[in-house]
Design an enzyme around this catalytic site. Structure first.
Site, short mmCIF file in Angstrom:
data_model
loop_
_atom_site.label_atom_id
_atom_site.label_comp_id
_atom_site.label_asym_id
_atom_site.label_seq_id
_atom_site.Cartn_x
_atom_site.Cartn_y
_atom_site.Cartn_z
N LYS A 49 1.11 -1.16 -0.34
CA LYS A 49 0.44 0.11 -0.01
C LYS A 49 0.74 0.90 0.19
O LYS A 49 0.18 1.83 -0.64
CB LYS A 49 -0.87 0.34 1.41
CG LYS A 49 -1.82 -1.04 1.18
CD LYS A 49 -2.33 -0.86 2.68
CE LYS A 49 -2.15 -0.88 3.80
NZ LYS A 49 -1.72 -1.89 4.83
N ARG A 71 -9.21 1.28 9.11
CA ARG A 71 -8.78 -1.02 9.14
C ARG A 71 -9.97 -0.78 9.89
O ARG A 71 -9.72 -2.16 10.47
CB ARG A 71 -7.66 -0.42 10.30
CG ARG A 71 -6.06 -0.75 9.26
CD ARG A 71 -4.92 -0.59 10.10
NE ARG A 71 -4.08 -1.25 10.12
CZ ARG A 71 -3.29 -0.93 9.65
NH1 ARG A 71 -2.71 0.00 8.64
NH2 ARG A 71 -1.82 -1.70 9.51
N ARG A 117 11.64 -2.05 10.22
CA ARG A 117 10.81 -1.98 11.40
C ARG A 117 10.17 -3.12 13.18
O ARG A 117 10.53 -4.30 12.49
CB ARG A 117 9.23 -1.45 11.25
CG ARG A 117 8.82 -0.39 10.35
CD ARG A 117 8.07 -0.42 9.51
NE ARG A 117 6.75 -1.02 9.91
CZ ARG A 117 5.29 -1.24 9.25
NH1 ARG A 117 5.01 -0.03 8.19
NH2 ARG A 117 4.44 -1.76 9.76
N ARG A 126 -0.33 -9.08 13.68
CA ARG A 126 -0.47 -8.39 12.64
C ARG A 126 -1.80 -9.31 11.83
O ARG A 126 -3.36 -8.59 10.92
CB ARG A 126 0.53 -7.59 12.14
CG ARG A 126 0.55 -6.12 12.72
CD ARG A 126 1.97 -6.24 12.43
NE ARG A 126 2.20 -5.73 11.22
CZ ARG A 126 3.23 -5.16 10.38
NH1 ARG A 126 4.47 -6.52 10.85
NH2 ARG A 126 3.82 -4.53 9.25
N ARG A 135 11.56 -7.08 4.62
CA ARG A 135 11.77 -5.49 4.44
C ARG A 135 11.97 -4.46 5.34
O ARG A 135 13.02 -4.53 6.39
CB ARG A 135 10.32 -4.86 4.96
CG ARG A 135 9.59 -3.34 5.19
CD ARG A 135 8.20 -2.84 4.60
NE ARG A 135 7.36 -2.81 5.72
CZ ARG A 135 6.86 -3.00 7.00
NH1 ARG A 135 5.10 -2.85 4.89
NH2 ARG A 135 6.01 -3.19 7.54
P1 ADP Z 1 1.16 -2.63 7.59
O1 ADP Z 1 -0.16 -2.33 6.66
O2 ADP Z 1 2.80 -3.74 7.58
O3 ADP Z 1 0.97 -3.58 8.76
P2 ADP Z 1 1.40 0.33 8.74
O4 ADP Z 1 2.78 0.79 8.27
O5 ADP Z 1 0.16 0.51 7.90
O6 ADP Z 1 1.75 -0.77 8.53
O7 ADP Z 1 0.39 0.07 10.24
C1 ADP Z 1 1.92 -0.43 11.19
C2 ADP Z 1 0.53 -0.24 12.61
O8 ADP Z 1 0.90 0.93 12.96
C3 ADP Z 1 -0.05 -1.10 12.39
O9 ADP Z 1 0.20 -2.57 12.63
C4 ADP Z 1 -0.98 -0.77 13.87
O10 ADP Z 1 -0.82 -0.82 14.82
C5 ADP Z 1 -0.98 0.81 13.41
N1 ADP Z 1 -2.28 1.46 12.47
C6 ADP Z 1 -1.91 2.23 11.67
N2 ADP Z 1 -2.96 2.88 10.54
C7 ADP Z 1 -3.80 2.23 11.48
C8 ADP Z 1 -5.08 2.78 11.77
N3 ADP Z 1 -5.77 3.17 10.57
N4 ADP Z 1 -5.77 2.20 12.83
C9 ADP Z 1 -5.91 1.44 14.60
N5 ADP Z 1 -3.95 1.29 14.15
C10 ADP Z 1 -3.28 1.92 12.73
#
Ligand code: ADP
Ligand code: ZN
Length: 216
Positions: A13, A88, A159, A170, A127
Site C-alpha cells: 500500500k 482499518r 521496523r 498483525r 522489508r
Molecule cells: P502495515 O500495513 O505493514 O501493517 P502500517 O505502517 O500501515 O503497516 O501500520 C503499522 C501499525 O500501525 C499497525 O499494525 C497498527 O498497529 C498501527 N496503525 C496504522 N494505521 C492504523 C489505523 N488506521 N488504525 C489503528 N492502528 C493503525
C-alpha cells in the site's frame, strides 16, 4: 481524487501510494508513518500508539479517526488525498464517511491490493525502511550488501513490528478487523481489486488501469 489503499500488511500500500502521490500531486497520508513519527519524538500519543503497535494490535479508533480528520482538514488535501492504512476497521470507515459528508467530499475509489499470505510474510521479513526518507525496500530486490537508501543515502533499518511473532498477530488483526472493509466498499461500489504478486512496476500499472489513469 480521494483515494484509499486497502490491503494486508506488506501488500505494498505504502509503495503504491508513494508513486501515486508523485503523479497525482496529492498527499500520501499513512497512519502508520504518523504513529511512527510520534513514537520517535516521544509524545504522549507516541507512547500510547507504541503500546498497541508493538503487540500487532490497532491503535484505538477514536484516537486514529481524530488524527486523520485533522490531517485531512489541512490545506494540501483540498485537491485530493491518498489514505494508506486508514480506515482499518468498520468504525473508522463510518467515522471517515461521516467526516467527508460534513465537509462535502466523497471517496473516489478504494484500491484493494491482494497478495497471497505466503508472499506477504516474505515481504515483511525482508522489508527495510529508510530512517530518513521513510521509503520502503525489499532486501530481495536490492543489490546484495546494500545498507543505505538508494534514494537519499539514509540508513536502512527494520521496523520493530516486522518480526515473526508480531507479524502473525498483525495478520489476525487484519482478518478480524480490516477485511470486512472489502465488503463495505464493495457494497458502496467503490472497490477496485488489484493483484500484486509480481514486480512493483506491474502492480503500479495495474493500479493505474484500475483508476483509469493509464497514459497520464
Ligand atoms: P502495515 O500495513 O505493514 O501493517 P502500517 O505502517 O500501515 O503497516 O501500520 C503499522 C501499525 O500501525 C499497525 O499494525 C497498527 O498497529 C498501527 N496503525 C496504522 N494505521 C492504523 C489505523 N488506521 N488504525 C489503528 N492502528 C493503525
Ligand atoms: Zn531514504
Amino acid at each position: 481524487m480521494n483515494l484509499i489503499m486497502l490491503g494486508a500488511p506488506g501488500a505494498g500500500k505504502g509503495t503504491i501510494a508513494a508513486s501515486l502521490q508523485e503523479i497525482l500531486n496529492i498527499p500520501h497520508i499513512s497512519t502508520g508513518d504518523i504513529f511512527r513519527e510520534c513514537i520517535k519524538s516521544g509524545t504522549e500519543l507516541g507512547k500510547l500508539a507504541d503500546s498497541y503497535i508493538s503487540k500487532g494490535c490497532l491503535v484505538p479508533d477514536d484516537v486514529t479517526i481524530q488524527i486523520v480528520e485533522d490531517r485531512l482538514s489541512q490545506e494540501d488535501c483540498s485537491n485530493g488525498f491518498i489514505l494508506d492504512g486508514f480506515p482499518r476497521t468498520i468504525k473508522q470507515a463510518l467515522g471517515l464517511d461521516n467526516y467527508l459528508k460534513r465537509v462535502g467530499k466523497k471517496i473516489t475509489r478504494v484500491v484493494n491490493i491482494v497478495v497471497s499470505e505466503e508472499e506477504l510474510v516474505g515481504r515483511l521479513t525482508n522489508r527495510r525502511i529508510c530512517k530518513d526518507c521513510k521509503a520502503s525496500f525489499n532486501l530481495r530486490i536490492l543489490p546484495e550488501g546494500t545498507t543505505v537508501c538508494p534514494h537519499c543515502g539514509g540508513e536502512l533499518i527494520q521496523r520493530d513490528d516486522d518480526n515473526e511473532e508480531v507479524i502473525k498477530k498483525r495478520f489476525c488483526t487484519y482478518h478480524e478487523e480490516t477485511e470486512p472493509l472489502v465488503e463495505y466498499y464493495l457494497k458502496r461500489r467503490k472497490l477496485a481489486k488489484v493483484r500484486s504478486e509480481h514486480t512493483i512496476e506491474d502492480t503500479f500499472e495495474n493500479v493505474l488501469c484500475a483508476l483509469k489513469l493509464k497514459g497520464i
